[in-house]
Enzyme design. Structure first.
Site, mmCIF file in Angstrom:
data_model
loop_
_atom_site.group_PDB
_atom_site.id
_atom_site.type_symbol
_atom_site.label_atom_id
_atom_site.label_comp_id
_atom_site.label_asym_id
_atom_site.label_seq_id
_atom_site.Cartn_x
_atom_site.Cartn_y
_atom_site.Cartn_z
ATOM 1 N N ASP A 1 5.025 -8.623 -1.355
ATOM 2 C CA ASP A 1 4.413 -7.519 -2.089
ATOM 3 C C ASP A 1 3.433 -8.046 -3.145
ATOM 4 O O ASP A 1 3.753 -9.002 -3.861
ATOM 5 C CB ASP A 1 5.548 -6.739 -2.768
ATOM 6 C CG ASP A 1 5.103 -5.404 -3.323
ATOM 7 O OD1 ASP A 1 4.645 -4.566 -2.531
ATOM 8 O OD2 ASP A 1 5.217 -5.190 -4.544
ATOM 9 N N GLU B 1 0.618 -9.452 0.781
ATOM 10 C CA GLU B 1 -0.249 -8.316 0.471
ATOM 11 C C GLU B 1 -1.244 -8.768 -0.588
ATOM 12 O O GLU B 1 -0.847 -9.166 -1.681
ATOM 13 C CB GLU B 1 0.589 -7.144 -0.052
ATOM 14 C CG GLU B 1 -0.247 -5.893 -0.278
ATOM 15 C CD GLU B 1 0.442 -4.827 -1.134
ATOM 16 O OE1 GLU B 1 0.077 -3.658 -1.018
ATOM 17 O OE2 GLU B 1 1.339 -5.182 -1.918
ATOM 18 N N ASP C 1 10.877 -7.490 2.949
ATOM 19 C CA ASP C 1 9.832 -7.257 1.960
ATOM 20 C C ASP C 1 10.281 -7.916 0.664
ATOM 21 O O ASP C 1 11.344 -7.595 0.137
ATOM 22 C CB ASP C 1 9.692 -5.733 1.760
ATOM 23 C CG ASP C 1 8.291 -5.328 1.362
ATOM 24 O OD1 ASP C 1 7.704 -6.029 0.521
ATOM 25 O OD2 ASP C 1 7.801 -4.307 1.870
HETATM 26 C C1 GLC Z 1 2.739 -2.625 -3.102
HETATM 27 C C2 GLC Z 1 3.578 -1.702 -2.270
HETATM 28 C C3 GLC Z 1 3.613 -0.359 -2.935
HETATM 29 C C4 GLC Z 1 4.217 -0.521 -4.304
HETATM 30 C C5 GLC Z 1 3.487 -1.593 -5.111
HETATM 31 C C6 GLC Z 1 4.290 -2.004 -6.315
HETATM 32 O O1 GLC Z 1 1.407 -2.247 -3.143
HETATM 33 O O2 GLC Z 1 3.113 -1.670 -0.966
HETATM 34 O O3 GLC Z 1 4.331 0.578 -2.182
HETATM 35 O O4 GLC Z 1 4.187 0.689 -4.993
HETATM 36 O O5 GLC Z 1 3.268 -2.758 -4.377
HETATM 37 O O6 GLC Z 1 5.426 -2.728 -5.914
#
Ligand code: GLC
Ligand code: CA
Length: 543
Positions: A203, A245, A102
């Site tokens: 992320d 993401e 990640d």
């Molecule tokens: C993403 C992650 C989440 C985190 C956020 C900030 O959405 O999946 O868990 O809090 O990013 O890094």
């Protein structure tokens, strides 16, 4: 085992997400760890997965459970050591399992050396690694609200400046406009690739190109330029899989991110389907029952929109989302049936599936007293909404339905104390239903959700139609059934899912008359679908 030297190998792969803090505690401190993951590799191999997306294991003060990294090149000591990580990569590879790390590239922890240097003064070379605006106390540059509540700006009196953060104040945003920042990040990525990591989950990647003065956070003007550079400079390795993401992705944007020319990413996590059961204009806490017709239309749009032009990721769960059986299935009487039905619905689609730990057991949501929740988002929501006059019971109901800790309770391995997750009280309570719902019980029961996933994974590898078939939605107006077909020149697949706890009659289309039941969650198939029944029919076309 998948041949990972083949281009696009990840299109035939199934990934499994591990949230290490909640997976398995090997040394009895109540916190899951890397050795714990190694212990369970045989279990994962048995399930049939090809890769693990490992939520962040880097050093971190854990304000946001590792999504606040203080050192990208070190492991958080509670998770283990760099040797443990190397052992995990090696041991996983032996079993044909790739490790996907990640990458949190949008922000660091405030404890990161760069930020500590940045605080020393405007002249410090690291100052410009972050985003600053001059100002007076109590007069932030604008009123943008951070993801976990509060302003996106935090004031540093010594500097007479505000710094920008889209998440918690302890997660300052990196300044991607600064080439030195980008270079540091690319070098860091190469460090992990050299260790044998075979891909990355990125992320909040569509939030890196922010322009706070114009109130732009997601999909900033320079996003694609940054992604292309990132891909060129850091992911050139043949065969690396990358999944971004992207909360702001629509089909058109996703086509570009995942265009199969390798310029940007392999695929993205988009969230359109996940946001459908949310009141229009509300936040995720303001939920409504799932409108099945919209879900089907949404899936259709993504399936058809990326077919031949990009690549989908397929998921219903992750560490930020409530458990899917509790959300769109039935976590009571029909827990097993509905968990399997949701899996069948998803695994018949085109794309790369992601299983979130415990999903293969049909794990459910939890209800805790407010003080037992760990998540910063839950705690901020609670205080924020109460201070704005919400009723406590409504706030708690929202947390039960949507809180992130639903997904983060310890993995349920056995009926032993603490679900076999740990010898001591875990960092977050175990769901009391662990005596019934646990991996040991699932492995002993041929009818378990676990074996249903195992079969689905095997089927996806066996029949090309799962990978290549063109999607067609049937019965679009039905509010009870989700029915679709996938078709290639040689094969056809029919997936029928009953999203209700009632019996629903359904007549299969004529071209499936000679097809056979590949998989069903009731064993044999009946013409009237039973509660949460799922059926998958497969047929070969005549030459
Ligand atoms: C993403 C992650 C989440 C985190 C956020 C900030 O959405 O999946 O868990 O809090 O990013 O890094
Ligand atoms: Ca531990």
């Amino acid at each position: 085992m998948l041949d990972k030297t083949r281009r696009g190998w990840w299109k035939s792969a199934v990934f499994y997400q591990i949230y290490p803090k909640s997976f398995l505690d090997s040394n009895g401190d109540g916190i899951g760890d890397i050795r714990g993951v190694i212990e369970k590799l045989d279990y994962l191999e048995k399930l049939g997965i090809d890769g693990i997306w490992l939520s962040p294991v880097c050093d971190s003060p854990q304000v946001d459970n590792g999504y606040d990294i203080s050192d990208y090149r070190a492991v958080w000591p509670a998770f283990g050591s760099m040797e443990d990580m190397e052992a995990l990569i090696r041991e996983a590879k032996k079993r044909g399992i790739s490790i996907i790390m990640d990458l949190v590239l949008n922000h660091t922890s405030h404890r990161h050396r760069w930020f500590q240097e940045a605080l020393k003064g405007r002249e410090n070379p690291c100052h410009d690694y972050y985003i600053w605006r001059d100002g007076e106390p109590d007069a932030p540059p604008n009123d943008m609200q951070a993801a976990f509540g509060g302003s996106m700006w935090t004031y540093v009196p010594d500097l007479k400046q505000y710094y920008f953060h889209q998440f918690a104040p302890q997660q300052p945003d990196l300044n991607w406009e600064n080439p030195a920042v980008r270079r540091e990040l690319y070098d860091m990525i190469r460090f992990w690739v050299d260790k044998g990591v075979e891909g990355f989950r990125l992320d909040v990647i569509d939030q890196i190109a922010k322009e706070p003065d114009r109130r732009i956070t997601g999909n900033g003007p320079r996003l694609h330029q940054f992604l292309e550079e990132l891909s060129r400079e850091a992911f050139i390795e043949e065969g690396l899989v990358t999944v971004g993401e992207a909360w702001g992705a629509d089909v058109e944007r996703a086509r570009r991110y995942s265009a199969q020319d390798g310029r940007e990413l392999s695929m993205v996590f988009q969230f359109e389907h996940i946001c459908l059961d949310q009141q229009p204009g509300g936040e995720k806490w303001d939920w409504i029952p799932l409108p099945l017709v919209s879900l089907k239309r949404c899936m259709e749009r993504w399936q058809r929109g990326l077919h031949g032009q990009g690549w989908n990721s397929l998921f219903l769960n992750n560490h930020d989302l409530p458990r899917i059986v509790s959300r769109w299935g039935d976590d009571g009487k029909y827990r097993v049936e509905s968990a399997k039905m949701l899996a069948a619905m998803l695994y018949g689609l085109e794309g790369t599936p992601y299983i979130y730990q415990g999903e293969e057991l049909g794990m459910t949501n939890i209800r805790l007293p407010i003080e037992e929740y760990d998540d910063i988002e839950i705690q901020n929501l609670y205080t924020g909404r109460l201070s704005r006059g919400y009723r406590e019971e409504d706030v708690m109901a929202a947390i039960y339905a949507r809180g992130r800790d639903n997904a983060r309770t310890p993995m349920q391995w056995s009926a032993e104390p603490y679900a076999g997750f740990s010898r001591v009280k875990p960092w977050l309570p175990v769901n009391p239903n662990y005596r019934e719902i646990n991996a040991r019980a699932a492995l002993e029961d041929p009818g378990s959700v676990f074996y249903f996933y195992q079969t689905l994974i095997a089927l996806r590898k066996r029949y090309p139609v799962f990978r290549e078939g063109e999607f067609t939605l049937l019965e679009p107006e039905s509010e009870k059934l989700f029915v679709y077909t996938r078709e290639t020149a040689e094969e056809r697949l029919l997936v029928i899912c009953n999203f209700t706890g009632e019996s629903v009659p359904y007549q299969r289309p004529a071209e499936f008359a000679g097809a056979w039941l590949l998989l069903g969650n009731y064993g044999t198939a009946a013409e009237t679908l039973r509660p949460y029944e799922a059926q998958m029919f497969y047929g070969r076309k005549q030459a």
